[in-house]
Design a protein around this motif. Structure first.
Motif, short mmCIF file in Angstrom:
data_model
loop_
_atom_site.label_atom_id
_atom_site.label_comp_id
_atom_site.label_asym_id
_atom_site.label_seq_id
_atom_site.Cartn_x
_atom_site.Cartn_y
_atom_site.Cartn_z
N GLU A 1 0.84 -1.20 0.08
CA GLU A 1 -0.05 -0.16 -0.12
C GLU A 1 1.00 1.18 -0.04
N LEU A 2 0.56 2.06 -0.94
CA LEU A 2 1.38 3.39 -1.06
C LEU A 2 0.49 4.41 -0.60
N VAL A 3 0.97 5.22 0.29
CA VAL A 3 0.16 6.42 1.35
C VAL A 3 1.10 7.45 0.95
N GLY A 4 0.35 8.76 1.34
CA GLY A 4 1.22 9.99 1.30
C GLY A 4 1.52 10.47 0.09
N SER A 5 1.84 11.51 -0.02
CA SER A 5 2.26 12.19 -1.38
C SER A 5 3.82 12.43 -1.32
N PRO A 6 4.48 12.28 -2.39
CA PRO A 6 5.78 12.50 -2.38
C PRO A 6 6.16 13.93 -2.14
N THR B 1 12.78 7.84 -9.31
CA THR B 1 13.88 7.32 -9.04
C THR B 1 14.01 7.01 -7.67
N ASP B 2 13.45 8.32 -6.85
CA ASP B 2 13.79 8.02 -5.43
C ASP B 2 12.90 7.07 -4.77
N ASP C 1 5.06 5.18 3.12
CA ASP C 1 4.67 6.46 2.95
C ASP C 1 5.44 7.13 2.22
N LEU C 2 4.91 7.58 0.98
CA LEU C 2 5.77 8.31 0.11
C LEU C 2 6.28 9.46 0.49
N SER C 3 5.42 10.41 1.38
CA SER C 3 5.78 11.64 2.02
C SER C 3 7.32 11.60 2.77
N ARG C 4 7.82 10.46 2.97
CA ARG C 4 9.03 10.20 3.97
C ARG C 4 10.18 9.88 2.75
#
Length: 879
Positions: free
Chosen positions: A249-254, A261-262, A362-365
């Protein structure tokens, strides 16, 4: 033909009626509404079995195994098509040509050896970076490619005419993965049957581990070795055991300034740590839905770096929009939408899917990062939270360095490479804007850094030109040098100058390569680049300017501006708003239509081309150093297996953890003093015409000598020494591994390889199994295997064994000088059987251990017992 026992449903799209297998109904007898609980990948696998398995009982057994997650059942997967890249695809076609010879020699019809499914081969791995940094580099490199690979291309031209269902796409068109994504896949395929039009999900396997890039738009496909590819090409179902399915599960916003790539590097570190080897990984969640197809492609491409078989995103509106953008017909888009919604493949039909494991990230991290120095999952987060800087800053390094005096850490190669990132306009445009901003501040490329840019699609060149950014990249030396897989695959060419190379060798300087690719294994990029780091395209530009791979560009300056003031990464990094606006402006559907207007991808048979005159069997040139008739069907072939125990084995190599297929069968530079180099010189090939190990794999004599030829190999039999060396036992004479194998072959001594964890990670090259087999290796004993390589070993008749009970070469105090007997092979071998290994030392001590056979399916057992797939195929064609 559709079997009437299969449940069907009708689908009307734009006035055309399609029949499709009703997979929901086909699975219904095996539980209460079981289809709703199936993950996306298993829904596609269930449809594949329901459509292709004609025997009703076998079909029910397989569907029950999928629904109820039974992992002790062999499952047949019948890919709809096969894709090949030329380094691994050429040996596949050489094998098929050799099989035609063997069939004809024994009185059979060679024309029966033909692809049974559509096959596309893209010539994208033959390009070397010989010229760079000029407007002429593209044409110069392509000229050298055509000239140097003439023998290979002549063979491929024959194959394109001689084999049915094969289409070969010439060099200069782009790389396999982007052409596959942008043009080849219909997502939902269709074909005419005697009674109707049949619609079904596209599926494929490919001879490149990064075939998984196609997972970005909901297509099930993965990388296989050449052996499995040959089986699929000839119409054989690939037998497999049900994999673990891991939901992520992908959560958050980059965060601001992210590049896909990150995310991909963070996932590589996270999922490798979670242990998803061989699994199907499926991404879901609100953050997954927000990712563009280009971002999904960057992530899916990296599935082999996770260790996963596939990394899937389900079909959604972004898929349909991408299909329209890349020039698919309106009807193809409508069919994909209608089929996905009717058959439960649309993203919102998966809310009740049950995964074997569920993970969350969490993509925000996600932070800006690089990976290295020798594994893609070795992530280094840049910035204060994880300092990666050396003692010197870039400005100090540029002041003190010259091409005659390089301290450790100098970036000698900076390459924006094709595979992972140039499917991603955001990443490439960011590199162009960073180049423009850097030039405006007076920054230039470090004078010792070789720069190159090899897009994976001609579309990339078009949108950079439209944005006016290619001229900025050119000014920093990132001229387009070709459309192919280059530096990331070891085709990096020479460094800046012969003097620079000589200085590095003379002073043993630890230099660095930076690429935007997906692989950075030891010795892969260039023999003189001690370390290699993966990063996004804009970071490649930044490191090319700094010239020092030991800085942290989030903290240390890249250089000084016109006024002598330090310039930092944040000063030249483009804003998200700028990137979003530019991408929307310059990346349009007409670019894709124009780029592919001259690309012939149609599959045909010889009956469709009656005017083509070509011999059924290839006219082998005995003087060729590129293409030779393979030996697998010769009466004296070392591939012949027996069902008896293997006794008296000696260790050819004892290796540590994370041995990659690059260690076993390198792809890049051939050195004159290597076994392959000496072989080529003896056959009249000058060192400047050596080309690469990868391009020589159509010649088994060259490829055998390349086995274990990595300059970074550490064979524990010879201590800490690096390189392709071994000890001949019992006399303890040090020779190259090839020479040692030849000595053992003359004695009739079978060989063993001992290894640690994740043996055979990396590329899907089957020569990492064929090479050891031709050297006389009969078994490998390792702590664990990467999926593709384990299957390749089985496919060539090498017995993969796995340590058990917490034992390994270290706990057993093995030196590699022992003798080994493998017992338990004389009876009826079963998948996963427990066998006994007796280990005898020269002083008379005997250790007996239990090991597990990693022949995981009945098909793999049959391959082993018949000496591999290739001898088995000959028997099938003759019978």
């Amino acid at each position: 033909m559709i079997n009437i026992e299969r449940p069907l449903r009708s689908l009307n799209v734009d006035g055309i009626t399609y029949q499709s297998i009703d997979t929901i109904q086909a699975c219904s007898p095996f539980g209460h509404n079981p289809y709703a609980r199936l993950p996306y990948s298993l829904r596609i696998l269930a449809e594949n079995i329901a459509r292709n398995v004609s025997d009703g009982v076998a079909r029910e057994v397989a569907l029950n195994a999928i629904v109820n997650r039974k992992r002790d059942q062999d499952l047949p997967f019948q890919p709809g098509r096969v894709v090949l890249q030329d380094l691994l695809g050429t040996p596949v076609l050489v094998d098929l040509a050799g099989l035609r010879d063997a069939v004809e020699k024994r009185g059979g019809n060679p024309r029966k050896v033909n692809p049974r499914v559509p096959v596309h081969l893209v010539i994208d791995h033959s390009l070397n970076v010989e010229h760079w940094g000029t407007a002429q580099a593209l044409q110069q490199n392509m000229h050298i490619e055509r000239q140097r690979n003439q023998e290979r291309f002549e063979f491929l031209n024959w194959a394109n005419k001689a084999f049915d269902n094969l289409s070969i796409i010439p060099s200069g068109k782009g790389i396999l993965h982007q052409i596959n994504l942008e043009r080849l896949t219909p997502v939902i395929a269709s074909q005419r049957t005697p009674t109707s039009m049949l619609a079904y999900p596209d599926s494929l396997v490919g001879t490149d581990s990064h075939t998984t890039m196609i997972n970005a738009i909901g297509v099930l496909g993965w990388g296989v070795g050449g052996i499995e590819a040959e089986a699929a090409i000839l119409g054989k179902a690939l037998m497999m055991r049900l994999p673990e399915v891991v939901g992520v599960e992908l959560v958050g916003s980059p965060p601001p300034g992210y590049i896909a790539t990150d995310i991909a590097l963070a996932l590589s570190e996270f999922l490798r740590g979670e242990g998803v080897i061989g699994a199907y990984v499926e991404f879901f969640g609100a953050a997954a839905a927000r990712l563009s197809v280009a971002d999904r492609g960057t992530i899916a491409n990296m599935a082999p770096e996770f260790g996963a078989t596939a990394a899937l995103f389900s079909i959604d509106q972004r898929t349909i929009d991408y299909m329209r953008m890349t020039g698919r017909s309106a009807h193809a888009c409508s069919l994909t939408l209608a089929y996905a919604q009717a058959q439960g493949l649309w993203h919102d039909a998966l809310s009740n899917a049950e995964y074997d494991r569920t993970l969350q990230i969490d993509l925000s991290r996600i932070g800006r990062a690089i990976a290295g120095p020798k594994q893609p999952h070795q992530r280094i987060i840049l910035g204060p939270q994880s300092k990666a800087a050396a003692a010197t800053t870039a400005s100090d390094a540029q002041k003190n360095l010259s091409t005659d005096s390089l301290p450790a850490g100098a970036v000698v190669i900076a390459a924006i490479t094709s595979c992972t990132n140039t499917s991603n306009p955001r990443a490439v445009l960011a590199a162009g804007l960073l180049a423009r901003n850097a030039l405006a501040r007076g920054l230039r490329r470090a004078p010792w850094t070789k720069t190159s840019f090899a897009p994976g699609s001609r579309v990339v060149a078009a949108y950079l030109q439209r944005a006016g950014l290619q001229q900025d990249l050119d000014a920093l030396g990132f001229n387009i040098i070709g459309y192919g897989c280059t530096t990331c695959n070891g085709m990096s060419g020479p460094l800046l100058s012969p003097d620079l190379e000589e200085n590095i060798k003379r002073e043993s300087i630890a230099t660095i390569a930076v690429t935007s690719g997906n692989r950075n294994f030891e010795g892969r990029i260039h023999p003189l680049a001690r370390e290699a780091f993966i990063m996004s395209p804009p970071l490649v530009v930044a490191y090319a300017i700094a010239g020092n791979g030991k800085i942290d560009p989030e903290i240390d300056p890249l250089g000084k501006d016109h006024n002598g003031q330090p310039v930092y990464l944040k000063d030249v990094w483009p804003t998200d708003a700028e990137l979003d606006a530019l991408e929307a402006q310059v990346v349009t559907a007409d670019l894709f239509s124009n780029a592919y207007s001259d690309l012939q991808i149609d599959i045909a048979t010889r009956a469709d081309r009656p005017n083509i005159e070509v011999a059924d069997c290839y006219n082998w040139n005995p003087a060729s150093s590129y293409i030779r008739r393979p030996p697998y069907w010769d009466s004296d072939s070392t591939l012949a297996n027996s069902a008896s125990d293997l006794v008296g084995l000696r260790a050819l190599a004892m290796l540590g953890d994370h041995i990659t297929t690059d260690h076993i069968s390198p792809s890049g530079t051939i050195l004159p003093d290597s076994d392959t180099g000496r072989y080529l010189i003896a056959h009249g090939v000058a060192p400047q015409e050596f080309n690469s190990y990868g391009t020589r794999r159509g010649n088994h004599e060259a490829a055998m000598r390349a086995t274990f030829a990595s300059a970074r190999l550490k064979n524990e039999l010879v201590g800490e020494k690096e390189g392709p060396y071994s000890l001949v036992l019992p006399e303890l004479q040090e020779l190259t591994i090839f020479e040692a194998a030849q000595r053992y072959a003359r004695r009739g001594t079978p060989l063993l390889v001992i290894a640690g964890k994740n043996y055979g990670s990396g590329s899907s090259r089957d020569w990492a199994a064929k090479g050891p087999r031709l050297l006389g290796v009969r078994a490998v004993l390792a702590e664990s295997y990467e999926r593709i390589h384990r299957a390749n070993l089985a496919g060539v008749g090498i017995l993969p064994l796995q340590f058990m009970n917490g034992q390994d070469r270290l706990t057993l105090n093995l030196t590699g000088r022992e003798r080994f007997d493998i017992e338990g092979l004389g009876g009826t071998l079963q998948p996963g059987e427990i066998l006994t290994v007796r280990i005898s030392t020269d002083c008379g001590r005997v250790i007996t251990i239990s090991v597990r056979s990693r022949l995981d399916t009945h098909e793999e057992v049959a391959y082993f017992e018949q000496g591999g797939l290739l001898p088995q195929l000959l028997n099938e064609y003759l019978n």
